[in-house]
Design an enzyme around this catalytic site. Structure first.
Site, short mmCIF file in Angstrom:
data_model
loop_
_atom_site.label_atom_id
_atom_site.label_comp_id
_atom_site.label_asym_id
_atom_site.label_seq_id
_atom_site.Cartn_x
_atom_site.Cartn_y
_atom_site.Cartn_z
N TYR A 1 52.08 62.75 73.39
CA TYR A 1 52.04 62.14 72.07
C TYR A 1 53.40 62.19 71.39
CZ TYR A 1 46.98 62.95 72.69
OH TYR A 1 45.70 63.00 73.18
N ILE B 1 37.07 65.16 68.40
CA ILE B 1 38.41 65.27 67.80
C ILE B 1 38.79 63.97 67.11
CG2 ILE B 1 39.39 67.16 69.17
CD1 ILE B 1 40.44 65.00 71.13
N LYS C 1 40.47 61.32 64.77
CA LYS C 1 41.81 61.27 64.18
C LYS C 1 41.74 60.56 62.84
CE LYS C 1 45.82 58.36 64.41
NZ LYS C 1 46.37 57.17 65.05
N SER C 2 42.36 61.14 61.84
CA SER C 2 42.59 60.42 60.58
C SER C 2 43.84 60.97 59.93
CB SER C 2 41.41 60.55 59.62
OG SER C 2 41.71 59.84 58.43
N VAL C 3 44.63 60.07 59.37
CA VAL C 3 45.85 60.49 58.65
C VAL C 3 45.57 60.62 57.15
CG1 VAL C 3 47.35 59.42 60.35
CG2 VAL C 3 46.67 58.11 58.34
N ARG D 1 39.43 61.15 54.34
CA ARG D 1 38.64 60.86 55.54
C ARG D 1 38.58 62.07 56.47
NH1 ARG D 1 40.48 55.50 57.30
NH2 ARG D 1 39.83 54.96 55.21
N ASN E 1 35.07 63.64 57.81
CA ASN E 1 34.81 63.86 59.23
C ASN E 1 34.35 65.30 59.53
OD1 ASN E 1 35.50 61.22 59.73
ND2 ASN E 1 37.52 61.67 60.56
#
Length: 284
Positions: free
Chosen positions: A53, A237, A239-241, A245, A249
């Protein structure tokens, strides 16, 4: 501000992994730092990263800034990272892991994983020898794999005498990989889902079925899908930036899907993955 606490899953090696973690794929090295910091503030205690990543240094900065690189905070945090496929092999894995720990600013990681099986250039057995040494040295607690199909798990077991504790796979309502999941359950391998909502595509799956269930419970479509995973015993897992949110989650324990709703999501299974084919793909 409510800080959420997530259930723990007991792995075959006895370690406890938080059932919900934060994924950090496709976030650049600079941008990942505030994302991980806000997740830790919300109560996430599981961060899922990878060398591939290209943001391990940014994750390390966040852990350092938030005080999670040592002491009690470190003990209560689960950090996963993964070896680059191009660095599979005994010697290269040993070099790579040292570099990754430095970037993450950690003395150990909770789980180290093979990222893809690369059956066309199979080196999992020799790589696992290095992984086993990291565990013996106390620098890794749990060994896992990603994207392994049953034939790859069999081959790894034949070469090493061991099954991984976790297999992280693409898994969501329209791509449920039931054969892989059944094999993992039969061999006490925990299943961890990435792309648990098919990168958002499954929010609209099944002619509005997710939306109807969400409305019935006063929650979001994303929470419905993530709740379905939780009820299946899957580690997730998402993903949120976005901080709001990220919190949503984690907030999956104020409602329960009734059996008909759960079955309606089960019925969305389909033939098309959102991501890559483990037989041909490498995340170099």
């Amino acid at each position: 501000m409510t800080v959420f606490h997530t259930p723990m899953i007991t792995l075959s090696d006895g370690n406890l992994i938080p059932q919900i973690g934060l994924g950090v794929l496709r976030i650049d090295d600079e941008g990942v730092t505030p994302v991980v910091e806000s997740a830790l503030e919300a109560g996430y205690r599981h961060i899922d990263g990878a060398a591939g990543y290209n943001n391990e240094a940014g994750v390390g900065r966040a852990l350092q800034n938030a005080g999670f690189t040592q002491g009690e905070n470190r003990k209560n945090l689960w950090v996963t990272t993964k070896l680059r496929d191009s660095e599979q092999g005994y010697d290269s894995a040993r070099k790579a892991f040292d570099r990754q720990l430095d970037l993450l600013q950690l003395d150990y990681v909770d789980m180290y994983m093979l990222h893809w099986p690369t059956p066309f250039n199979w080196r999992s057995g020799e790589t696992w020898k290095a992984f086993d040494e990291f565990r013996a040295e106390g620098r890794v607690r749990t060994l896992g794999v990603c994207n392994f199909l049953p034939e790859h798990l069999e081959r790894l077991h034949k070469e090493t005498g061991e099954y991984p504790a976790v297999n992280q796979i693409e898994l969501h309502p329209t791509w449920q990989q039931r054969e892989v999941v059944a094999y993992c359950k039969a061999h006490n391998i925990a299943v961890e889902a990435y792309s648990p909502m098919a990168r958002g595509a499954d929010l609209n799956a099944g002619d509005g079925v997710i939306e109807r269930i969400a409305r019935a419970h006063g929650v979001t479509e994303a929470q419905v899908i993530l709740r379905w995973h939780i009820e299946n015993g899957t580690i997730i897992i998402p993903k949120s930036v976005h901080a709001d949110r990220q919190r949503q989650n984690l907030d999956l324990f104020g409602f329960v899907l009734d059996p008909d709703e759960h079955a309606a999501i089960d019925a969305l299974d389909g033939p098309t993955r959102a991501g890559h084919d483990p037989m041909t793909f490498t995340y170099a």
